[in-house]
Design an enzyme around this catalytic site. Sequence first.
Site, mmCIF file in Angstrom:
data_model
loop_
_atom_site.group_PDB
_atom_site.id
_atom_site.type_symbol
_atom_site.label_atom_id
_atom_site.label_comp_id
_atom_site.label_asym_id
_atom_site.label_seq_id
_atom_site.Cartn_x
_atom_site.Cartn_y
_atom_site.Cartn_z
ATOM 1 N N LYS A 180 0.920 -1.219 -0.031
ATOM 2 C CA LYS A 180 0.137 0.088 -0.089
ATOM 3 C C LYS A 180 0.928 1.319 -0.026
ATOM 4 C CE LYS A 180 -3.970 -2.301 2.390
ATOM 5 N NZ LYS A 180 -4.650 -2.170 3.472
ATOM 6 N N TYR A 189 -12.198 -2.092 -3.708
ATOM 7 C CA TYR A 189 -12.813 -2.261 -2.531
ATOM 8 C C TYR A 189 -14.306 -2.116 -2.324
ATOM 9 C CZ TYR A 189 -8.425 -1.987 0.249
ATOM 10 O OH TYR A 189 -6.893 -2.389 0.479
ATOM 11 N N GLU A 200 -9.762 -10.183 -7.911
ATOM 12 C CA GLU A 200 -8.624 -9.072 -7.386
ATOM 13 C C GLU A 200 -7.235 -9.009 -8.473
ATOM 14 O OE1 GLU A 200 -7.516 -9.443 -3.382
ATOM 15 O OE2 GLU A 200 -9.567 -8.571 -2.822
ATOM 16 N N ASN A 252 -1.771 -0.107 6.808
ATOM 17 C CA ASN A 252 -1.429 -1.094 7.425
ATOM 18 C C ASN A 252 -0.423 -1.953 6.449
ATOM 19 O OD1 ASN A 252 -3.264 -2.105 6.020
ATOM 20 N ND2 ASN A 252 -4.688 -3.118 7.394
ATOM 21 N N HIS A 282 -1.906 -5.493 1.411
ATOM 22 C CA HIS A 282 -3.141 -6.205 1.053
ATOM 23 C C HIS A 282 -2.736 -7.674 0.842
ATOM 24 C CE1 HIS A 282 -7.093 -7.038 -0.309
ATOM 25 N NE2 HIS A 282 -6.672 -7.641 -1.175
HETATM 26 P P1 GDP Z 1 -7.558 -6.926 5.649
HETATM 27 O O1 GDP Z 1 -8.261 -8.221 4.809
HETATM 28 O O2 GDP Z 1 -6.902 -7.464 6.640
HETATM 29 O O3 GDP Z 1 -6.906 -6.110 4.822
HETATM 30 O O4 GDP Z 1 -9.060 -6.278 6.258
HETATM 31 P P2 GDP Z 1 -10.314 -5.999 5.915
HETATM 32 O O5 GDP Z 1 -10.679 -6.513 4.547
HETATM 33 O O6 GDP Z 1 -11.354 -6.092 6.904
HETATM 34 O O7 GDP Z 1 -10.091 -4.258 5.560
HETATM 35 C C1 GDP Z 1 -9.695 -3.783 4.215
HETATM 36 C C2 GDP Z 1 -8.659 -2.477 4.741
HETATM 37 O O8 GDP Z 1 -9.677 -1.543 5.322
HETATM 38 C C3 GDP Z 1 -7.830 -2.983 5.858
HETATM 39 O O9 GDP Z 1 -6.377 -3.483 5.409
HETATM 40 C C4 GDP Z 1 -7.463 -1.575 6.344
HETATM 41 O O10 GDP Z 1 -6.631 -0.816 5.469
HETATM 42 C C5 GDP Z 1 -8.714 -0.907 6.173
HETATM 43 N N1 GDP Z 1 -9.454 -1.041 7.669
HETATM 44 C C6 GDP Z 1 -10.140 -2.245 8.173
HETATM 45 N N2 GDP Z 1 -10.844 -1.691 9.368
HETATM 46 C C7 GDP Z 1 -10.773 -0.402 9.382
HETATM 47 C C8 GDP Z 1 -11.121 0.195 10.653
HETATM 48 O O11 GDP Z 1 -11.830 0.120 11.467
HETATM 49 N N3 GDP Z 1 -10.750 1.899 10.189
HETATM 50 C C9 GDP Z 1 -10.180 2.228 9.216
HETATM 51 N N4 GDP Z 1 -9.871 3.495 8.833
HETATM 52 N N5 GDP Z 1 -9.492 1.266 8.149
HETATM 53 C C10 GDP Z 1 -9.912 0.067 8.350
#
Ligand code: GDP
Length: 139
Positions: free
Chosen positions: A9, A49, A126, A112, A115
């Site tokens: 990212k 997304y 994807e 973070n 991805h």
């Molecule tokens: P991943 O599969 O571990 O990447 O997590 P998810 O699919 O749940 O979320 C996608 C991305 O959205 C995450 O990698 C973070 O960059 C972002 N994200 C997830 N949860 C949060 C949150 O509670 N707040 C914010 N600001 N970003 C989030």
Amino acid sequence: MERTLSIIKPDGVAKNVIGEVIKRFETDSIKIAAMKMIKLTKTQAQGFYAVHRERPFFDSLTDFMTSGPIVVMVLEGKDVIAKNRKLMGATNFKEAEDGTIRKDYATDIEKNVVHGSDAPETAAFEIGYFFNDLEIQER
Ligand code: GDP
């Protein structure tokens, strides 16, 4: 043999940890089957997304993902979806295991670093979002 999509990212690219992330993949016997650096438009980030469009952080996440260049990769190997998720660590870096990419480099639940696709169906969508068949090498 399985494939998954990995993204370094904008925060990971800005922190200069592209090589560090790739080193962890290669050390774990994961092969890179395709790779490029791109900068997403807001519309492209929203499309990628789309499953998260109802989430409160959707606008912030898609802004962040367009804030700078990203590195997108197709990873190949046995059980590579799960293997990559293990190397990445939990979404929230505060909950990530020691030695994971997010534990070592993330600064924020959103910023973070990486991805990774979470299932075969999402991996297929994807990978197809960023690469055509000619751009992916059999490793
Ligand atoms: P991943 O599969 O571990 O990447 O997590 P998810 O699919 O749940 O979320 C996608 C991305 O959205 C995450 O990698 C973070 O960059 C972002 N994200 C997830 N949860 C949060 C949150 O509670 N707040 C914010 N600001 N970003 C989030």
